[in-house]
Write an enzyme that holds these catalytic residues in place. Structure first.
Site, PDB file in Angstrom:
ATOM      1  N   SER A 150      87.482  99.777  36.437  1.00 11.77           N
ATOM      2  CA  SER A 150      88.905 100.154  35.812  1.00 11.77           C
ATOM      3  C   SER A 150      89.353 101.384  36.577  1.00 11.77           C
ATOM      4  O   SER A 150      90.718 101.321  36.536  1.00 11.77           O
ATOM      5  CB  SER A 150      88.626 100.435  34.427  1.00 11.77           C
ATOM      6  OG  SER A 150      87.649 101.708  34.285  1.00 11.77           O
TER       7      SER A 150
ATOM      8  N   GLU B 141      83.480  92.855  25.289  1.00  8.70           N
ATOM      9  CA  GLU B 141      84.885  93.440  25.561  1.00  8.70           C
ATOM     10  C   GLU B 141      85.859  92.293  24.794  1.00  8.70           C
ATOM     11  O   GLU B 141      85.908  91.196  24.995  1.00  8.70           O
ATOM     12  CB  GLU B 141      85.248  93.725  26.805  1.00  8.70           C
ATOM     13  CG  GLU B 141      86.713  94.155  26.941  1.00  8.70           C
ATOM     14  CD  GLU B 141      87.068  94.574  28.379  1.00  8.70           C
ATOM     15  OE1 GLU B 141      86.202  94.665  29.219  1.00  8.70           O
ATOM     16  OE2 GLU B 141      88.149  94.931  28.386  1.00  8.70           O
TER      17      GLU B 141
END
Ligand code: KIV
Length: 298
Positions: free
Chosen positions: A55, A192
């Site tokens: 990320s 997730e």
């Protein structure tokens, strides 16, 4: 890059801690960090594990997905985090296409994150299709964390960042994927953006801990992105994140105050200033005046 850092195993939290935490029903706390200054703070706050997530492509490098992140980006960030982390287990993401093409790629690149970066474990995305890779990494002594559900490296195939495994076949596939990762030797798995009830089911079925993000409160632990929690990601906050601080606002206000002080002459002030011995300045001025006279003949 040469490495002069303690091995990951010097840190008190290890993959074994993850197992004992699950057995004792103690939740595992994980947060991302991508540089030394944030890692120092996150580690001192007592998280169990720091994720050097890919990320960073979005939070640190300004990309609109994780796809352009390179191995060099990940090794450099992991190195910075691992250098200053004294307590938490440092887990580093294998970026897009660093492990999908072959097991050899996976071994070489995971090896870099451990040996050059100083990670204590790596994370990769995917279920049954990466089980063989996980098995080979674990056999080579590299602890692996799995990642299923919304897998951002497959955003183009998933058609966007949306909740996964909502129907029966997809939910069953997710549970099978978790099982395949566990059987391959993964020490934990990130879930997730899946429905909370499915995450709770996976957590109950598995011996290894589940680490949720957008997966409800029934996981064995939680992971979040540093910038999302602290208000450093701009106006957008993902639904699964909670803003515990508005550091972005504070930074903006502090920088504007600094700019105003520089422009008005209020900064630097007396406190930030060092004065010379005036005799030295007088002597320098006299010498330079003499030099200028010699140079110009005046
Ligand atoms: O890259 C990352 O930060 C991650 C978390 C969102 C789990 O993979």
């Amino acid at each position: 890059m040469s490495v002069h850092i303690p091995a990951g195993s010097d840190r008190p939290v290890t993959t074994a801690t993850f197992r004992t935490r699950k057995a004792a029903s103690q939740r595992i706390v994980m947060l991302t960090a991508y540089d030394a200054s944030s890692a120092r703070l996150v580690d001192a706050a007592g998280v169990d594990s720091i994720l050097v997530g890919d990320s960073l492509g979005m939070t640190m490098l300004g990309y609109d997905s994780t796809l352009p992140v390179t191995m060099d980006d990940m090794v450099r960030a992991t190195f910075a985090v691992a250098r200053v982390t004294r307590h938490a287990l440092v887990v580093a993401d294998l970026p897009f296409m660093s492990y999908q093409a072959s097991v050899e790629d996976a071994l070489r690149n995971a090896g870099r994150l451990m040996a050059e970066g100083g990670a204590g474990a790596v994370k990769l995305e995917g279920g049954a299709e990466v089980a063989e890779t996980v098995c080979r990494l674990v056999s080579a002594g590299i602890p692996v964390m799995g990642h299923v559900g919304l897998t951002p490296q497959s955003v183009n195939q998933l058609g966007g960042y949306r909740v996964q495994a909502k129907d029966t076949p997809a939910a069953e596939r997710l549970l099978d994927d978790c099982r395949a990762l566990q059987d391959a030797g993964a020490f934990a798995v990130v879930l997730e953006c899946i429905p909370a009830e499915l995450a709770a089911l996976a957590s109950a079925e598995l011996d290894i801990p589940t680490i949720g993000i957008g997966a409800g409160a029934g996981c064995d632990g939680e992971v979040q992105v540093f910038h999302d929690l602290l208000g450093l990601g701009g106006d957008f906050t993902p639904r699964h994140a909670k803003r515990y601080a508005e550091l972005g606002e504070q930074v903006r206000a502090a920088v504007s105050a600094y700019a105003a002080d520089v422009r008005s002459g209020a900064f630097p002030g007396e406190e930030q200033t060092t004065h010379a011995d005036l005799a030295v300045i007088d002597e320098v001025r006299a010498r330079r005046t003499g030099d200028v006279r010699r140079m110009t003949g005046r």
